[in-house]
Design a protein around this motif. Structure first.
Motif, short mmCIF file in Angstrom:
data_model
loop_
_atom_site.label_atom_id
_atom_site.label_comp_id
_atom_site.label_asym_id
_atom_site.label_seq_id
_atom_site.Cartn_x
_atom_site.Cartn_y
_atom_site.Cartn_z
N ASP A 19 -66.34 -95.09 8.18
CA ASP A 19 -66.46 -95.94 9.36
C ASP A 19 -67.63 -96.91 9.22
O ASP A 19 -67.55 -98.06 9.66
N PHE A 20 -68.73 -96.44 8.61
CA PHE A 20 -69.87 -97.34 8.42
C PHE A 20 -69.50 -98.50 7.50
O PHE A 20 -69.82 -99.65 7.76
N LEU A 32 -55.77 -95.30 14.20
CA LEU A 32 -55.68 -94.35 13.09
C LEU A 32 -56.77 -93.29 13.18
O LEU A 32 -57.87 -93.56 13.67
N PRO A 33 -56.51 -92.09 12.69
CA PRO A 33 -57.57 -91.09 12.60
C PRO A 33 -58.59 -91.49 11.55
O PRO A 33 -58.22 -91.96 10.47
N GLY A 34 -59.89 -91.36 11.87
CA GLY A 34 -60.95 -91.70 10.93
C GLY A 34 -61.75 -90.48 10.55
O GLY A 34 -61.57 -89.39 11.10
N GLU A 35 -62.68 -90.65 9.61
CA GLU A 35 -63.51 -89.53 9.18
C GLU A 35 -64.47 -89.08 10.28
O GLU A 35 -64.78 -87.89 10.41
N ASP A 60 -47.56 -89.92 11.35
CA ASP A 60 -48.38 -90.60 10.34
C ASP A 60 -48.35 -92.10 10.62
O ASP A 60 -47.55 -92.83 10.03
N PRO A 61 -49.19 -92.60 11.50
CA PRO A 61 -49.11 -94.02 11.88
C PRO A 61 -49.34 -94.96 10.70
O PRO A 61 -48.74 -96.03 10.65
N ARG A 62 -50.20 -94.59 9.74
CA ARG A 62 -50.47 -95.49 8.61
C ARG A 62 -49.18 -95.80 7.84
O ARG A 62 -49.00 -96.91 7.34
N ARG A 63 -48.27 -94.84 7.76
CA ARG A 63 -47.02 -95.05 7.02
C ARG A 63 -46.16 -96.14 7.64
O ARG A 63 -45.35 -96.78 6.96
#
Length: 515
Positions: free
Chosen positions: A4-5, A74-77, A112-115
């Motif tokens: 994210d950074f 999207l899910p992030g770290e 899986d939204p990225r797909r």
């Protein structure tokens, strides 16, 4: 430091560099939120009025949302994209695509939204790659130069075209700086749609292994995909060479492309030829039975010359670009274009007009009595390709300034230093962009590699400007000085500090002061 950074750093860099013209908004097709839900086979939540809103684009970054966008959370770290749903809504997002329900906007929930991002953005923009001949170039070294050469060849053949590289993005109407090798899926589809709407008939683009793994190029139909070579790089991300190769090879499928171009002088290229189901055209500087072959190769400080043999005929080629590696890059480009039916003579003429590729053995000349260059050379394979050539240009010594980037494959740092010390007379080790790592740890790993070789002089200078001064102070008439590793990159990153620093500008200043 987390992903994210670095996304924030990329955004800051993008905002800090003015565009020569902002990308044009592609024409909208009038898709609604309800249409998008039906396209995905989903039931959307929201009022009748909300579901009737027009969707004119896709964005997976709340900071770049424009009115009418579908915001992909999207899910992030560290944080989930839904954390920024309110910001996206305030900027004009009309709905959300995510893996969990939203609260402020109509939401389409998928596992899986990225797909879905690339194919969905392609659909919303009416499949722009169906109207463009898209030429993709992938590999460890040579992607940028080969893409520039494809672009130049198309222009020389009279094809109205566009280009996407890690240095710059250019449409028929203008250009602007790039922030990564291959943009995110939603940005890519928007770019391609803009190219199409501005009248482009073709687009040349770099395709990184990250882009394939992260589905950024999903939804693009390539006319041709080309493979340059594979060497150790990005193992901080891919972990093993086998995973790295698999990411590259995943681009070479009938679902993604119409045909493949492969450099069979590279062992991974020969492996790819044997495994892909695509029609393949090969090129080589060693095997005259390849579909496209080069011989009569001559490289000096004035440029690169060779004769190319193709199914469309044979022609002499004279490039302004320096180095024998540019022969393979030119063959990648020429093979791609000839395969697609582009006029050979026009393509060669266009490539011969290409004066430089930014940051790729780019001259820095203020009248000093030695050759000074800046290059992106950032792995040992690139060093072994270029440093012997640079040695051939000098009547004196070869001086190399180098370092390594933090938060990247640490296993290649020792090799960088060792290879430089083996092939050069003077090695100056300095900082590139340590990013979140301690700068001295990154620097020392390179210096340790240099010390392991009983070569010439080694200088360790953390400050990059002073390192350039140290190298320039040692350069004599007839020497060759190359500043390696960063190419056209305009910034250094130390922790959370982003500092402007362009090797080309800084080296020119240093040399001018000495002169």
């Amino acid at each position: 430091m987390n992903r994210d950074f670095w996304l924030a750093v990329d955004f800051w860099l993008a905002a800090s560099v003015p565009m020569t013209r902002p990308p044009a908004a592609p024409a909208a097709l009038g898709r609604t939120v309800c249409d998008v839900a039906a396209h995905l086979g989903l039931a959307a939540t929201g009022t009748t009025g909300e579901l009737a809103r027009s969707v004119t684009g896709v964005s997976d970054d709340s900071r770049t949302v424009t009115a009418g966008d579908l915001y992909v959370a999207l899910p992030g770290e560290r944080e989930h994209g839904l954390t920024f749903e309110a910001e996206a809504a305030a900027r004009g997002a009309v709905a959300v695509l995510s893996d969990r329900p939203a609260t402020a906007l109509p939401c389409l929930v998928v596992s899986d939204p990225r797909r879905h991002v690339g194919p969905l953005a392609a659909w919303i923009h009416d499949h722009p790659s169906a109207r463009l001949d898209v030429y993709g170039v992938t590999g460890t070294n040579g992607k940028t130069s080969a893409t520039y050469l494809v672009d130049a060849g198309l222009s020389g053949a009279g094809v109205r075209n566009a280009m996407i590289t890690g240095i710059a993005i250019r449409s028929p109407a203008g250009s602007w700086p790039a922030q990564r090798t291959t943009p995110e899926a939603a940005v890519l589809q928007r770019l391609l749609a803009g190219f199409r709407d501005e009248g482009a008939l073709a687009a040349a683009m770099e395709v990184s292994s990250h882009a394939v793994s992260q589905r950024r190029v999903d939804g693009i139909r390539f006319r041709v995909v080309a493979f340059t070579n594979l060497g150790r790089d990005h193992l901080d991300y891919h972990r093993t060479m086998e995973e790295y190769y698999a990411a590259k090879a995943a681009l070479f499928t009938p679902e993604r492309a119409g045909a493949a171009v492969v450099n069979v002088d590279d062992p991974y290229g020969r492996r790819l030829c044997a495994s892909t189901d695509l029609p393949v055209w090969t090129h080589s500087t060693r095997d005259p039975t390849a579909d496209v072959f080069a011989d009569g190769i001559a490289c000096d400080a004035e440029g690169t010359r060779f004769t190319v043999h193709t199914p469309s005929g044979r022609l002499p080629v004279s490039l302004a670009l320096l180095g024998p590696h540019q022969v393979a890059n030119a063959l990648t480009a020429l093979t791609s274009l000839v395969l697609a039916g582009v006029d050979l003579r026009g393509a060669v003429h266009g490539m011969e007009q290409l004066a430089r590729v930014p940051g790729r053995l780019e001259r820095v000349d203020v009248g000093q009595p030695f050759l000074a260059l800046v290059d992106y050379m950032h792995n040992s394979a690139g060093q072994r390709s270029l440093l012997p050539f640079l040695r051939s240009l000098t009547t004196g010594r070869l001086l190399v300034v180098l370092g390594a980037t933090g938060d990247r494959d640490p296993g290649k740092r020792f090799r960088l230093g060792a290879t430089a010390a083996e092939l050069a007379d003077v090695v100056v080790v300095t900082d590139e962009s340590p990013r979140s790592e301690p700068a001295d740890r990154v620097r020392e790993a390179v210096a340790a590699g240099a010390r392991s070789v009983r070569g010439g002089e080694l200088v360790v200078e953390p400050d990059r400007r002073r390192a350039l001064e140290q190298a320039a102070a040692r350069a004599r008439p007839g020497d060759v000085l190359v500043v390696a590793g960063r190419g056209a990159d305009g910034h250094q990153v130390y922790g959370e500090q982003v500092r402007p620093f362009d090797d080309r500008e800084q080296l020119a200043q240093v040399l001018d002061r000495r002169r």
